[in-house]
Design a protein around this motif. Structure first.
Motif, short mmCIF file in Angstrom:
data_model
loop_
_atom_site.label_atom_id
_atom_site.label_comp_id
_atom_site.label_asym_id
_atom_site.label_seq_id
_atom_site.Cartn_x
_atom_site.Cartn_y
_atom_site.Cartn_z
N ARG A 199 80.93 -19.00 -95.00
CA ARG A 199 81.32 -18.84 -93.59
C ARG A 199 81.50 -17.35 -93.35
NH1 ARG A 199 81.62 -19.79 -88.64
NH2 ARG A 199 83.48 -20.53 -87.57
N LEU A 200 81.15 -16.87 -92.18
CA LEU A 200 81.37 -15.47 -91.86
C LEU A 200 82.85 -15.14 -91.97
CD1 LEU A 200 79.24 -14.57 -88.72
CD2 LEU A 200 78.79 -14.02 -91.10
N ALA A 201 83.15 -13.98 -92.49
CA ALA A 201 84.53 -13.53 -92.56
C ALA A 201 85.01 -13.17 -91.15
CB ALA A 201 84.64 -12.30 -93.45
N THR A 202 86.30 -13.36 -90.91
CA THR A 202 86.89 -12.96 -89.63
C THR A 202 88.07 -12.07 -89.93
OG1 THR A 202 88.29 -14.94 -89.64
CG2 THR A 202 86.22 -15.08 -88.43
N GLY A 203 88.44 -11.26 -88.98
CA GLY A 203 89.59 -10.40 -89.20
C GLY A 203 89.66 -9.27 -88.21
N VAL A 204 90.27 -8.18 -88.62
CA VAL A 204 90.52 -7.05 -87.75
C VAL A 204 89.20 -6.31 -87.47
CG1 VAL A 204 91.82 -4.90 -87.51
CG2 VAL A 204 92.82 -6.83 -88.74
N PRO A 205 88.89 -6.06 -86.19
CA PRO A 205 87.66 -5.33 -85.89
C PRO A 205 87.76 -3.86 -86.30
CG PRO A 205 88.90 -5.73 -83.88
CD PRO A 205 89.62 -6.45 -84.98
N LEU A 248 96.22 -2.59 -85.08
CA LEU A 248 96.87 -3.83 -85.50
C LEU A 248 97.79 -4.42 -84.44
CD1 LEU A 248 97.71 -3.19 -89.26
CD2 LEU A 248 95.85 -4.53 -88.28
N ASP A 249 98.41 -3.56 -83.62
CA ASP A 249 99.34 -4.10 -82.63
C ASP A 249 98.62 -4.85 -81.50
OD1 ASP A 249 98.39 -1.57 -81.91
OD2 ASP A 249 100.11 -1.14 -80.64
N TYR A 250 97.30 -4.72 -81.40
CA TYR A 250 96.52 -5.46 -80.40
C TYR A 250 95.87 -6.72 -80.96
CZ TYR A 250 97.02 -1.38 -77.43
OH TYR A 250 97.54 -0.36 -76.67
N VAL A 251 95.99 -6.94 -82.27
CA VAL A 251 95.34 -8.08 -82.92
C VAL A 251 96.25 -9.30 -82.85
CG1 VAL A 251 94.40 -8.93 -85.10
CG2 VAL A 251 94.07 -6.54 -84.46
N ASP A 252 95.67 -10.45 -82.46
CA ASP A 252 96.47 -11.67 -82.37
C ASP A 252 96.84 -12.18 -83.76
OD1 ASP A 252 94.54 -14.17 -83.03
OD2 ASP A 252 93.40 -12.57 -82.07
N GLU A 253 97.80 -13.09 -83.80
CA GLU A 253 98.37 -13.57 -85.07
C GLU A 253 97.34 -14.32 -85.92
OE1 GLU A 253 99.72 -14.32 -82.05
OE2 GLU A 253 101.38 -12.90 -82.04
N VAL A 254 96.51 -15.12 -85.27
CA VAL A 254 95.52 -15.91 -86.03
C VAL A 254 94.51 -14.98 -86.69
CG1 VAL A 254 93.71 -17.65 -85.84
CG2 VAL A 254 95.83 -17.94 -84.56
N THR A 255 94.02 -14.00 -85.93
CA THR A 255 93.05 -13.04 -86.49
C THR A 255 93.67 -12.27 -87.64
OG1 THR A 255 91.96 -12.85 -84.35
CG2 THR A 255 91.54 -11.10 -85.93
N ARG A 300 93.87 -14.45 -90.72
CA ARG A 300 92.56 -14.59 -91.37
C ARG A 300 92.14 -13.32 -92.09
NH1 ARG A 300 89.00 -18.31 -87.27
NH2 ARG A 300 90.30 -20.14 -87.48
N ALA A 301 92.51 -12.19 -91.51
CA ALA A 301 92.19 -10.92 -92.17
C ALA A 301 92.93 -10.83 -93.50
CB ALA A 301 92.57 -9.75 -91.26
N LEU A 302 94.17 -11.29 -93.54
CA LEU A 302 94.93 -11.30 -94.79
C LEU A 302 94.30 -12.25 -95.80
CD1 LEU A 302 98.66 -11.20 -93.63
CD2 LEU A 302 97.50 -9.57 -95.14
N ASP A 303 93.91 -13.45 -95.33
CA ASP A 303 93.29 -14.44 -96.23
C ASP A 303 91.96 -13.92 -96.79
OD1 ASP A 303 95.37 -16.16 -95.77
OD2 ASP A 303 94.30 -17.37 -94.29
N GLY A 304 91.22 -13.16 -96.00
CA GLY A 304 89.90 -12.70 -96.41
C GLY A 304 89.90 -11.30 -97.00
N ARG A 305 91.08 -10.78 -97.35
CA ARG A 305 91.15 -9.41 -97.86
C ARG A 305 90.37 -9.30 -99.17
NH1 ARG A 305 95.79 -12.04 -99.06
NH2 ARG A 305 96.70 -11.78 -101.13
#
Length: 198
Positions: free
Chosen positions: A168-174, A179-186, A189-194
């Motif tokens: 599956r494509l990775a998702t996370g911080v663009p 970081l203060d503009y990134v929603d909690e779910v994103t 996922r960024a933490l999970d996909g580190r």
């Protein structure tokens, strides 16, 4: 307020995705101002695109031939198929020039609210492409919407018996995002996909 032919043009333009009444009005007035020659060229381009553009018989992307340029290219990696929702997603990957495999365009996502079930998508054709030993990996590149996630989950279960690797494509911080503009779910996922850097 406007002549009937101009009002009709505005109505037709406003039916296009992303074009509201104000944008339709601006485009129509611009075209009228430019004159009949520009309007004729636009009309000819629209008619040619509608008449000549079809779906690739292999991946269902857009093409003027039976096979699109990607599927017809023997230099592509035929062992990897990236599954996307729409032809515009293929163009997004191709602009990046980093993916060298093949594509499979579903034609949408599973969305019961919109009356779209698995039978409306090109799933049978995808399974046919997985027969044999050629394909080793399928990348699920559906959007991270609820419908896109549900479609990816459904596809993973459907494809699993074929014995290919499913990713599956990775998702996370663009890139370039604060970081203060990134929603909690994103952010989750960024933490999970580190990944490890050292």
């Amino acid at each position: 307020m406007y002549p009937a032919s101009l009002s009709k043009l505005m109505d037709e333009l406003s039916r296009l995705p992303g074009i509201g009444p104000k944008s339709a009005q601006r485009i129509a007035l611009f075209m009228v101002k430019r004159g009949p020659q520009d309007a004729q060229r636009l009309a000819e381009a629209l008619l040619a695109a509608a008449a000549n553009t079809k779906r690739c018989r292999e991946c269902f992307s857009l093409s003027e031939e039976d096979l699109c340029g990607v599927c017809a290219n023997a230099g592509r990696d035929h062992s990897v198929i990236c599954v996307v929702e729409e032809p515009r997603d293929v163009l997004a990957f191709e602009r990046g020039m980093s993916f060298r495999g093949l594509y499979h365009v579903l034609g949408g996502v599973i969305s019961p609210m919109d009356g779209i079930g698995p039978e409306q998508l090109h799933l049978g054709e995808l399974l046919n492409r997985l027969r044999g030993d050629t394909v080793k990996e399928v990348i699920l590149a559906t959007s991270s919407t609820i419908e896109g996630e549900a479609t990816a989950t459904y596809l993973a279960k459907l494809i699993a018996p074929a014995g290919v690797n499913i990713s599956r494509l990775a998702t996370g911080v663009p890139v370039g995002g604060d970081l203060d503009y990134v929603d909690e779910v994103t952010l989750s996922r960024a933490l999970d996909g580190r990944y490890r850097v050292t």
